[in-house]
Design a protein around this motif. Sequence first.
Motif, PDB file in Angstrom:
ATOM      1  N   SER A 257       0.812  -1.220   0.000  1.00 32.94           N
ATOM      2  CA  SER A 257       0.000   0.000   0.000  1.00 32.94           C
ATOM      3  C   SER A 257       0.844   1.268   0.000  1.00 32.94           C
ATOM      4  CB  SER A 257      -0.955   0.017   1.200  1.00 32.94           C
ATOM      5  OG  SER A 257      -1.851  -1.060   1.150  1.00 32.94           O
ATOM      6  N   ASP A 353      -1.635  -3.703  -3.079  1.00 30.53           N
ATOM      7  CA  ASP A 353      -2.597  -2.748  -2.547  1.00 30.53           C
ATOM      8  C   ASP A 353      -3.767  -3.462  -1.904  1.00 30.53           C
ATOM      9  OD1 ASP A 353      -4.913  -3.073  -4.702  1.00 30.53           O
ATOM     10  OD2 ASP A 353      -2.992  -3.026  -5.771  1.00 30.53           O
ATOM     11  N   ARG A 355      -8.003  -3.371  -1.735  1.00 28.82           N
ATOM     12  CA  ARG A 355      -9.017  -3.027  -2.740  1.00 28.82           C
ATOM     13  C   ARG A 355      -9.645  -1.661  -2.495  1.00 28.82           C
ATOM     14  NH1 ARG A 355     -14.124  -6.616  -2.331  1.00 28.82           N
ATOM     15  NH2 ARG A 355     -14.476  -5.111  -0.641  1.00 28.82           N
ATOM     16  N   ASP A 356      -9.880  -1.300  -1.236  1.00 33.47           N
ATOM     17  CA  ASP A 356     -10.604  -0.066  -0.913  1.00 33.47           C
ATOM     18  C   ASP A 356      -9.713   0.900  -0.130  1.00 33.47           C
ATOM     19  OD1 ASP A 356     -13.145  -1.126  -1.975  1.00 33.47           O
ATOM     20  OD2 ASP A 356     -13.060  -2.462  -0.240  1.00 33.47           O
ATOM     21  N   GLU A 357      -8.524   1.127  -0.638  1.00 35.46           N
ATOM     22  CA  GLU A 357      -7.538   1.961   0.052  1.00 35.46           C
ATOM     23  C   GLU A 357      -8.102   3.323   0.455  1.00 35.46           C
ATOM     24  OE1 GLU A 357      -4.529   1.214   0.965  1.00 35.46           O
ATOM     25  OE2 GLU A 357      -3.690  -0.301  -0.372  1.00 35.46           O
ATOM     26  N   GLY A 358      -8.821   3.959  -0.456  1.00 33.99           N
ATOM     27  CA  GLY A 358      -9.188   5.352  -0.242  1.00 33.99           C
ATOM     28  C   GLY A 358     -10.300   5.602   0.748  1.00 33.99           C
ATOM     29  N   SER A 411      -7.891   6.139  -3.945  1.00 32.30           N
ATOM     30  CA  SER A 411      -7.267   4.821  -4.143  1.00 32.30           C
ATOM     31  C   SER A 411      -6.371   4.836  -5.375  1.00 32.30           C
ATOM     32  CB  SER A 411      -8.352   3.743  -4.301  1.00 32.30           C
ATOM     33  OG  SER A 411      -9.051   3.531  -3.100  1.00 32.30           O
ATOM     34  N   ASP A 412      -6.900   5.397  -6.460  1.00 27.06           N
ATOM     35  CA  ASP A 412      -6.169   5.385  -7.733  1.00 27.06           C
ATOM     36  C   ASP A 412      -4.952   6.301  -7.707  1.00 27.06           C
ATOM     37  OD1 ASP A 412      -8.148   3.695  -8.516  1.00 27.06           O
ATOM     38  OD2 ASP A 412      -9.023   5.034 -10.023  1.00 27.06           O
ATOM     39  N   HIS A 463     -10.105  -2.107   3.596  1.00 27.31           N
ATOM     40  CA  HIS A 463      -9.549  -0.768   3.784  1.00 27.31           C
ATOM     41  C   HIS A 463      -8.027  -0.774   3.871  1.00 27.31           C
ATOM     42  CE1 HIS A 463      -8.654  -1.630   8.007  1.00 27.31           C
ATOM     43  NE2 HIS A 463      -9.850  -2.188   8.090  1.00 27.31           N
ATOM     44  N   HIS A 464      -7.470   0.403   3.833  1.00 26.77           N
ATOM     45  CA  HIS A 464      -6.033   0.599   4.001  1.00 26.77           C
ATOM     46  C   HIS A 464      -5.581  -0.093   5.280  1.00 26.77           C
ATOM     47  CE1 HIS A 464      -2.235   2.727   3.486  1.00 26.77           C
ATOM     48  NE2 HIS A 464      -2.298   3.176   4.729  1.00 26.77           N
TER      49      HIS A 464
END
Length: 580
Positions: A257, A353, A355-358, A411-412, A463-464
Motif C-alpha cells: 500500500s 494494494d 481493494r478499498d484503500e481510499g 485509491s487510484d 480498507h487501508h
Amino acid sequence: MSPRPQINIPGCGSAAGIYAETQPSVAKFLNIPYATVPERWRPAVKASAWSGVRDASFQGPVCHQPKSENPLVSMTTDAVDEDDEEAYAKVYNEETCLNLNIFLPKEHLRTGSGKKPLIPVMVWIHGGGFKDGSNAMSLYDATNLVAYSINGVGRPVVVVTMNYRLNYFGFLSSPELVQDVQSDKRLSSNTSEKSVGNWGLLDQKVALEWVRDHISAFGGDPQDVTVFGESAGAASIGYHLAISAHHGLFQRAILQSGAATTMTAGRPEYEGQGYFNQLCRHFGLHTSDLTGAQKIERLRQIPAKDLVKAADNGKIGMFIPTIDSVLIKDDARGWVHDPARYDPGLKAVMLGDCRDEGRMFVTTLGAKSLKHWPRFLARNCPPGQEKEFEAIYGSPKTNAEAASISAIVLSDSVFLYPIHATSRALMETRDGGRNKYFLEIARFHFDHPLQIVEDMELGLGAHHAAELPFVFGSDTYLDLFTDAEKELCKSLMETWIRFAWGETSRQHGLQYGQDSLLPADVGVGGQKTEAITFTEQSTVEKRLVERLDARTLDFWRRSEQWQRTKRDERYRARQQQAKL
C-alpha cells in the motif's frame, strides 16, 4: 523451566531474551538498541557496546507520538498516564527509542557447536503516516509469523521490527532548520549528516546497517535480507530503493500500500515551513522579535511529550520526507520513473494494494459531501481536464456519491498509480539496457474486508492496512479471525515467507499457475492474470495485475506532471519572495 536464550552480539554485548510462551520454538530479543539520539534534529549515532548481560525480555521505548481517537487507524501504544513520569519514560523516550525487536527460530540460535546455516531475514518498517506507529504494537508481534515459517512452511526466517523517529522529531523541516544544520561545524560536510527533515529515514538506514553487521549472531543471513513495510513504511522503502547511499542494505523488498510518490517529499520553504510555523504558533514563538536560531533553541528545550501535543492541537495529519538537496535532491514524481535510480543489487520486489484503500481517507483527504467536491476536484484534476476526469469517474449528484467517488480517486491517485509507476520503472531495470542483473517483480491485491470491521458496519471494505493482521497473524488478531480468515492468514504468511526465501515462480520454472505463488510475467500493457489476489471470499487466486485501465493511467500520469509543475512554481515563488 527452560533457561532463557542468551547470545553474544560481537561489537555490542551479550543479551538474554525469552522464549515465546505460546510458541516455544520462537526466541525473542526485545529492545536491542541500534542507535541513540544525541540531540533533537540531529543524526542518530550508532549505539555503544554494553557491559554485562542485557535484559532483552521486555519492550523498549518508542518515539513520542500524538494520540488517535480512531481505533481503526490508531498506531499508538497502550495508553499511559502522562503524570506518571517513570511509567511514561518506559513507553516513550526521545533518546533511546531507536531499538529493534528480533524474533528467530530457537533452533537457529548461534550458540555452541553444530550451528545451522544462516537463514533469510525479514525487516519490518511500520507505517503511520510518518506521524505515529512503533514496533511495540501487538499487531507487529512476529512470533506467529516466525513459528509458521518453521512449522507451517518449513522455511525458517528471522524477523526484525524497528522503531524510527516520527512526526516533529523525524520529519520536521524549514529554512530555519536548514540554516541550523548547515552552520553546525560538528557535522560532516557533503554527507547525509547535513540532511534536514529526513532523520526518520536515516534512522531506518542505521537500523538496516545494524542488521547487516550483527544479524548473523541471531542466525540471520546479512546477505539475504527482505525489507517489508506498509503505507509510510512502503514509501520509506521506495526512497531507500532510489537513494544511492542506501543501496545494498537489502536484496528483496515488499511494498504494501505505498511507494515513494504515495508520500512525495516536500520542500523546507513550503510544506516544511508550514509545519515549523504551526509548531512555533502552538508554543508562542511566532513573534517577529525572535530569530530562527532562537526559535529552534527554545523548541529544543520543550519536553518531548509536550512538543508532540502540538500535532493534536494543530490537527496535523501526516508528515512527509523533505527535498533537502542532500539526501533527497529532487521531486520523487520525476525520478520514480527513472530505472537508473533504483538499487542495482535487488533480486526481487513485490508491490501491492488493498481493494478499498481510499475509503479510510475520505474524511481527511476526500469530499465528504457535494459542498466539498469543487475543492477536491480542483486539487486532483488539472485545469482543462474536467471532462476527462468525469468520463473516468463520473460526476456526483449526492453527498454519498461525492464520498464514494472521492474514495475511488484517492485509491487510484495515492496508491494504485504510484505502485504502477514504480512497477513500470523496475520492469525497465530488468528488461532495459541495464540488464546486468536479474530482478523479479511480483504484484498482489488484498480484497478481503476484515469480518470484525464489517460487523461494525463502517463501510470501509478492504480498507487501508486491512492486510496487516494477516501478515503477522499475532494472537491478538487470530482470536478475532473467522475460521476462513485463519486459513487466509496462513496463505498470506506463506507467500511472504517464500518470497523472502527467493522461491519465485521463475526459479521453479512455473510461468503460470497457482502453485507458482508469485506472478511470473507482469506485463503492464497486457491483460495477463498474474497478480496474486487474496479475495473477499478468503481464497487465493490470480487476478489482473493492473486495475487501472490505459485511459486512467494516462490521466494520472498527466496529473502527476501537473502537480509537480505546480509545486515547482510555488517553490520558485517562495524563493523570489525570500529575496525581496
